[in-house]
Design a protein around this motif. Structure first.
Motif, PDB file in Angstrom:
ATOM      1  N   ASN A  20       0.841  -1.198   0.000  1.00 14.83           N
ATOM      2  CA  ASN A  20       0.000   0.000   0.000  1.00 14.83           C
ATOM      3  C   ASN A  20       0.874   1.246   0.000  1.00 14.83           C
ATOM      4  O   ASN A  20       0.403   2.344   0.230  1.00 14.83           O
ATOM      5  N   ARG A  21       2.172   1.057  -0.234  1.00 15.90           N
ATOM      6  CA  ARG A  21       3.133   2.152  -0.297  1.00 15.90           C
ATOM      7  C   ARG A  21       3.386   2.549  -1.757  1.00 15.90           C
ATOM      8  O   ARG A  21       3.145   1.776  -2.674  1.00 15.90           O
ATOM      9  N   ASP A  22       3.928   3.728  -1.933  1.00 10.80           N
ATOM     10  CA  ASP A  22       4.421   4.163  -3.234  1.00 10.80           C
ATOM     11  C   ASP A  22       5.880   3.727  -3.319  1.00 10.80           C
ATOM     12  O   ASP A  22       6.780   4.424  -2.835  1.00 10.80           O
ATOM     13  N   LEU A  23       6.126   2.556  -3.911  1.00  9.19           N
ATOM     14  CA  LEU A  23       7.477   2.020  -3.942  1.00  9.19           C
ATOM     15  C   LEU A  23       8.414   2.911  -4.768  1.00  9.19           C
ATOM     16  O   LEU A  23       9.608   3.013  -4.471  1.00  9.19           O
ATOM     17  N   GLY A  24       7.887   3.551  -5.802  1.00 10.25           N
ATOM     18  CA  GLY A  24       8.716   4.458  -6.579  1.00 10.25           C
ATOM     19  C   GLY A  24       9.238   5.598  -5.717  1.00 10.25           C
ATOM     20  O   GLY A  24      10.415   5.996  -5.823  1.00 10.25           O
ATOM     21  N   LYS A  25       8.378   6.110  -4.837  1.00 10.10           N
ATOM     22  CA  LYS A  25       8.806   7.177  -3.923  1.00 10.10           C
ATOM     23  C   LYS A  25       9.822   6.654  -2.929  1.00 10.10           C
ATOM     24  O   LYS A  25      10.792   7.335  -2.603  1.00 10.10           O
ATOM     25  N   ARG A  26       9.611   5.438  -2.462  1.00  6.56           N
ATOM     26  CA  ARG A  26      10.564   4.851  -1.509  1.00  6.56           C
ATOM     27  C   ARG A  26      11.936   4.634  -2.156  1.00  6.56           C
ATOM     28  O   ARG A  26      12.968   4.767  -1.509  1.00  6.56           O
ATOM     29  N   VAL A  27      11.933   4.274  -3.435  1.00 11.03           N
ATOM     30  CA  VAL A  27      13.207   4.139  -4.153  1.00 11.03           C
ATOM     31  C   VAL A  27      13.910   5.483  -4.195  1.00 11.03           C
ATOM     32  O   VAL A  27      15.120   5.592  -3.944  1.00 11.03           O
ATOM     33  N   ALA A  28      13.160   6.547  -4.516  1.00 11.60           N
ATOM     34  CA  ALA A  28      13.747   7.882  -4.590  1.00 11.60           C
ATOM     35  C   ALA A  28      14.305   8.325  -3.243  1.00 11.60           C
ATOM     36  O   ALA A  28      15.297   9.063  -3.176  1.00 11.60           O
ATOM     37  N   GLU A  29      13.673   7.870  -2.150  1.00 13.86           N
ATOM     38  CA  GLU A  29      14.121   8.227  -0.805  1.00 13.86           C
ATOM     39  C   GLU A  29      15.254   7.331  -0.311  1.00 13.86           C
ATOM     40  O   GLU A  29      15.776   7.541   0.780  1.00 13.86           O
ATOM     41  N   GLY A  30      15.615   6.318  -1.111  1.00  6.49           N
ATOM     42  CA  GLY A  30      16.677   5.408  -0.709  1.00  6.49           C
ATOM     43  C   GLY A  30      16.233   4.357   0.288  1.00  6.49           C
ATOM     44  O   GLY A  30      17.069   3.722   0.946  1.00  6.49           O
ATOM     45  N   ARG A  31      14.923   4.119   0.390  1.00  7.21           N
ATOM     46  CA  ARG A  31      14.397   3.166   1.363  1.00  7.21           C
ATOM     47  C   ARG A  31      13.983   1.839   0.726  1.00  7.21           C
ATOM     48  O   ARG A  31      13.522   0.938   1.412  1.00  7.21           O
ATOM     49  N   PHE A  32      14.115   1.740  -0.607  1.00  5.14           N
ATOM     50  CA  PHE A  32      13.799   0.494  -1.302  1.00  5.14           C
ATOM     51  C   PHE A  32      14.745   0.376  -2.491  1.00  5.14           C
ATOM     52  O   PHE A  32      14.998   1.355  -3.200  1.00  5.14           O
ATOM     53  N   ARG A  33      15.272  -0.826  -2.717  1.00  2.00           N
ATOM     54  CA  ARG A  33      16.261  -1.037  -3.777  1.00  2.00           C
ATOM     55  C   ARG A  33      15.631  -0.811  -5.150  1.00  2.00           C
ATOM     56  O   ARG A  33      14.569  -1.384  -5.464  1.00  2.00           O
ATOM     57  N   ASP A  34      16.322  -0.017  -5.978  1.00  2.00           N
ATOM     58  CA  ASP A  34      15.789   0.232  -7.307  1.00  2.00           C
ATOM     59  C   ASP A  34      15.837  -1.000  -8.191  1.00  2.00           C
ATOM     60  O   ASP A  34      14.956  -1.226  -9.024  1.00  2.00           O
ATOM     61  N   ASP A  35      16.863  -1.880  -8.004  1.00  2.53           N
ATOM     62  CA  ASP A  35      16.941  -3.084  -8.829  1.00  2.53           C
ATOM     63  C   ASP A  35      15.853  -4.090  -8.454  1.00  2.53           C
ATOM     64  O   ASP A  35      15.307  -4.775  -9.316  1.00  2.53           O
ATOM     65  N   LEU A  36      15.518  -4.162  -7.171  1.00  6.98           N
ATOM     66  CA  LEU A  36      14.423  -5.044  -6.763  1.00  6.98           C
ATOM     67  C   LEU A  36      13.090  -4.493  -7.261  1.00  6.98           C
ATOM     68  O   LEU A  36      12.227  -5.250  -7.731  1.00  6.98           O
ATOM     69  N   TYR A  37      12.920  -3.186  -7.183  1.00  8.49           N
ATOM     70  CA  TYR A  37      11.688  -2.565  -7.671  1.00  8.49           C
ATOM     71  C   TYR A  37      11.514  -2.830  -9.166  1.00  8.49           C
ATOM     72  O   TYR A  37      10.412  -3.140  -9.638  1.00  8.49           O
ATOM     73  N   ALA A  38      12.614  -2.722  -9.920  1.00  6.84           N
ATOM     74  CA  ALA A  38      12.547  -2.985 -11.359  1.00  6.84           C
ATOM     75  C   ALA A  38      12.144  -4.433 -11.630  1.00  6.84           C
ATOM     76  O   ALA A  38      11.394  -4.721 -12.568  1.00  6.84           O
ATOM     77  N   ARG A  39      12.630  -5.351 -10.801  1.00  9.86           N
ATOM     78  CA  ARG A  39      12.303  -6.781 -10.959  1.00  9.86           C
ATOM     79  C   ARG A  39      10.839  -7.041 -10.638  1.00  9.86           C
ATOM     80  O   ARG A  39      10.197  -7.870 -11.276  1.00  9.86           O
TER      81      ARG A  39
END
Length: 530
Positions: free
Chosen positions: A331-350
C-alpha cells in the motif's frame, strides 16, 4: 500458389526397407511424395547421416522415383540421445533460428509421424509457440479398404484455435470462468476493475514473472493472490504450496530466518534447522504482502533469490534452491521509496514487470451491491444460517454505502465486518431498518476515530512510521487542538495553560512552533487542511 515445404525427421524404423517388397508397405517419409492432392515442392529431411546412411540413401532415391519434381534436402542432424527432452529441444530450436523461412512464397508443414515421441512433442511446442511458423502434418497408414497401402493418408493440424469456432468458444467460456474465480464469483460492474482482472488472468496464464499488486489496505490483494494460486494450481502450472507473510511483521534478526531459513546453531536458540518461507514455497506461490516494509538486507537476498533461484540460509555456507512464483503486495508508493533510498531500485525494477493497482471500495461504488450479496452468502456458508435484508433496510444501507458519508477507509474489510455485525444481530434472520441505523452510527464512529489517527500520515507521509507511539499519540492531540484554534498563540495558550503561571516566559506560540519543528512541521502545514 505457394510452394509446400515439409520438414521432418527420417524414420529409422518406419522408413527402413531395402528389398523390393518395401513398396508394398507404408513408409511415412516416402509417402509424402505419393499424394496427388498434396504436392510437396521440397522436403527438408533431418537425419543422422552416419548412423542411418543406408536408410537415408534409399529414402532419397525412392522419393526421387515417386516424386521427381520434389526437391529433397538432407540436414545432417546428430542427437546424442533422441529421448532427452533438453537435447532434442535445443537442436530443433537452433534449427528454427537458423532456417531461412520465406513466408511470402512458401507454406511450411512439420512432419510429426517420424522420430521419437520426444521429437514429436518438441515439434508441437515449437510450432505452437511460432518458433516454427507453419502447421503440423500427420501421416498415417490407410484406414479404408481398397486404398494403396504404401500411400496412406495425410492430416494437416492447424494449431490456430481461432479457426475452430467451437473450440474457440469453449476456451472463451473457460477463460470467463477463470476470471470469475479471480473475482470470487462476484459479478463486479466496475469496467476498469474488470479489465484489470482480465489482464491479470492473461498474465497469470502466460508468465511466471513476479506480479506486484498495489492498493490500499483491505482492497483484496491477499485474496486475489490466493485465487490466482488456485487458478494456476488447477491448470497444473504450480504443484507447491501457497505461502503468505505480511512483511510488516518481520522485524530484527528474525526476519532473515523467517524468509530464508537458518541452519542449526546459526544463532543462540537455533536448536534445529529452519526451512524458511522461500523454501516452503518451492514449486508454489509466495505472497509477500507489504513488501515495502522489508529491510535492506532482506531486499538484497530476495533479489538474488528471484534472479538465481538460490540463496544462503542464515548461518549456512551452502546455497539452497527454491523455484517459486512471487506476488508482492503493497500500500506504499514504492517508486517514492526508491527515490528516498528506502527500497532497492533493482528489486523494484524486478517486481515492476507486471504491476496492477487494486482500487479501494470508494473507487468502485457500483460494486458495493454485488459485494454486499457476496458477504451475505459468505456469512450463510460460514455460520450455516441464512440472513436477508428487508426491502427498506437494504435500500437505506445501500444509499448510505454509496454516499459521500461513507469513505470505506478499510475497504472490503469494513464492508465484510459491517455485514457480519448486522447479520449476527438481525432478529429472526432479517436485517431491518433499526439494524441498519445502528450499524451506520457504528461505522460513522469507527471512521471518525480512524480519521483522527490518519492525521499524522496526512502530514508526514511514510515518515509517520518512524515516529514512536508515545510521540504519535501526543502529536495527534496537539494537531487536533491546533486545527480548532484560530491562531498559533491561541493554540499555545490552550496547550500550555497549566504551566503558564510557573514560567518566567509565556511565549506559548514560540514553544508550540518549536515542538512542531521537531517533526518537520509548522503551523501553516498543520492548519492548512482545517
Amino acid at each position: 500458389m505457394k510452394t509446400k515445404v515439409v520438414i521432418g525427421f527420417l524414420g529409422t524404423q518406419l522408413d527402413a526397407g531395402d528389398k523390393p517388397d518395401r513398396w508394398e508397405r507404408w513408409r511415412p517419409t516416402v509417402s509424402l511424395g505419393m499424394h496427388e492432392d498434396f504436392l510437396v515442392g521440397r522436403i527438408e529431411l533431418l537425419a543422422d547421416a552416419r548412423r542411418a546412411s543406408r536408410t537415408l540413401r534409399r529414402v532419397v532415391d525412392d522419393l526421387a522415383q515417386v516424386a521427381p519434381e520434389t526437391e529433397v534436402r538432407v540436414h545432417d542432424t546428430y542427437i546424442d540421445n533422441p529421448w532427452d527432452f533438453e537435447t532434442v529441444y535445443e537442436t530443433l530450436h537452433a534449427f528454427a533460428r537458423a532456417y531461412p523461412f520465406d513466408l511470402d512464397n512458401e507454406d511450411y508443414y512439420f512432419h510429426i509421424t517420424t522420430g521419437t515421441h520426444v521429437v514429436q512433442i518438441c515439434l508441437f511446442l515449437l510450432t505452437e509457440s511460432r518458433h516454427l511458423p507453419g502447421r503440423l502434418l500427420q501421416a498415417s497408414p490407410p484406414r479404408h479398404a481398397g486404398a494403396t497401402a504404401s500411400v496412406g493418408e495425410l492430416s494437416v493440424i492447424d494449431l490456430d484455435l481461432s479457426r475452430y469456432d467451437r473450440l474457440a468458444q469453449r476456451f472463451q467460456v473457460e477463460q470467463q470462468d477463470d476470471r470469475s474465480h479471480l473475482k470470487s464469483g462476484i459479478a463486479t460492474r466496475n469496467a476498469a476493475f474488470n479489465r484489470m482482472i482480465e489482464q491479470i488472468e492473461t498474465v497469470g496464464s502466460r508468465s511466471s514473472a513476479p506480479i506486484l499488486l498495489m492498493g490500499p489496505t483491505g482492497a483484496g490483494k491477499s485474496q486475489l493472490a490466493r485465487r490466482l494460486f488456485e487458478l494456476k494450481q488447477a491448470r497444473r502450472e504450480l504443484n507447491g504450496r501457497f505461502v503468505e507473510i505480511n512483511c510488516a511483521t518481520l522485524r530484527g534478526d528474525g526476519a532473515m530466518s523467517a524468509l530464508f531459513g537458518h541452519v542449526k546453531g546459526a544463532y543462540t536458540g537455533a536448536a534445529g534447522e529452519r526451512a524458511g518461507l522461500l523454501r516452503s514455497a518451492d514449486k508454489g506461490l509466495l505472497f509477500l504482502d507489504e513488501i515495502g516494509e522489508l529491510g535492506a538486507d532482506e531486499q538484497a537476498m530476495l533479489l538474488r533469490a528471484l534472479e538465481d533461484k538460490r540463496f544462503l540460509p542464515v548461518g549456512g555456507d551452502r546455497e539452497v534452491s527454491s523455484d517459486f512464483q512471487l506476488i508482492a503486495g503493497t500500500n506504499r508508493d514504492l517508486g517514492k521509496r526508491v527515490a528516498e533510498g528506502r527500497f532497492r531500485d533493482d528489486l523494484y525494477a524486478r517486481l515492476n514487470i507486471w504491476s496492477f493497482h487494486l482500487p479501494g471500495l470508494a473507487e468502485r461504488m457500483e460494486d458495493i451491491e454485488p459485494n454486499l450479496d457476496y458477504e451475505l452468502e459468505r456469512f450463510a456458508r460460514d455460520e450455516n444460517r441464512r440472513v436477508t435484508f428487508n426491502k427498506e433496510a437494504r435500500a437505506r444501507y445501500l444509499a448510505f454505502a454509496v454516499s459521500g458519508d461513507a469513505p470505506w477507509s478499510g475497504n472490503f474489510r469494513d464492508l465484510g465486518a459491517s455485514v457480519m455485525r448486522m447479520a449476527t444481530l438481525a432478529p429472526s434472520g432479517r436485517i431491518n431498518e433499526a439494524c441498519v441505523d445502528e450499524e451506520i452510527a457504528r461505522l460513522r464512529r469507527l471512521w471518525r476515530q480512524e480519521g483522527e489517527g490518519d492525521v499524522l500520515r496526512e502530514l508526514l507521509g511514510d515518515a509517520a512510521d518512524d515516529v514512536d507511539l508515545f510521540d504519535r499519540l501526543q502529536l495527534a492531540q496537539v494537531i487536533q487542538v491546533c486545527r480548532r484554534c484560530r491562531s498559533v498563540s491561541d493554540a499555545g495558550r490552550q496547550l500550555f495553560a497549566a504551566s503558564r503561571a510557573k514560567r518566567a516566559s509565556t511565549n506559548d506560540a514560540d514553544r508550540l512552533r518549536k515542538y512542531l519543528a521537531r517533526f518537520g512541521l509548522n503551523w501553516e502545514a498543520v492548519t492548512e487542511a482545517r
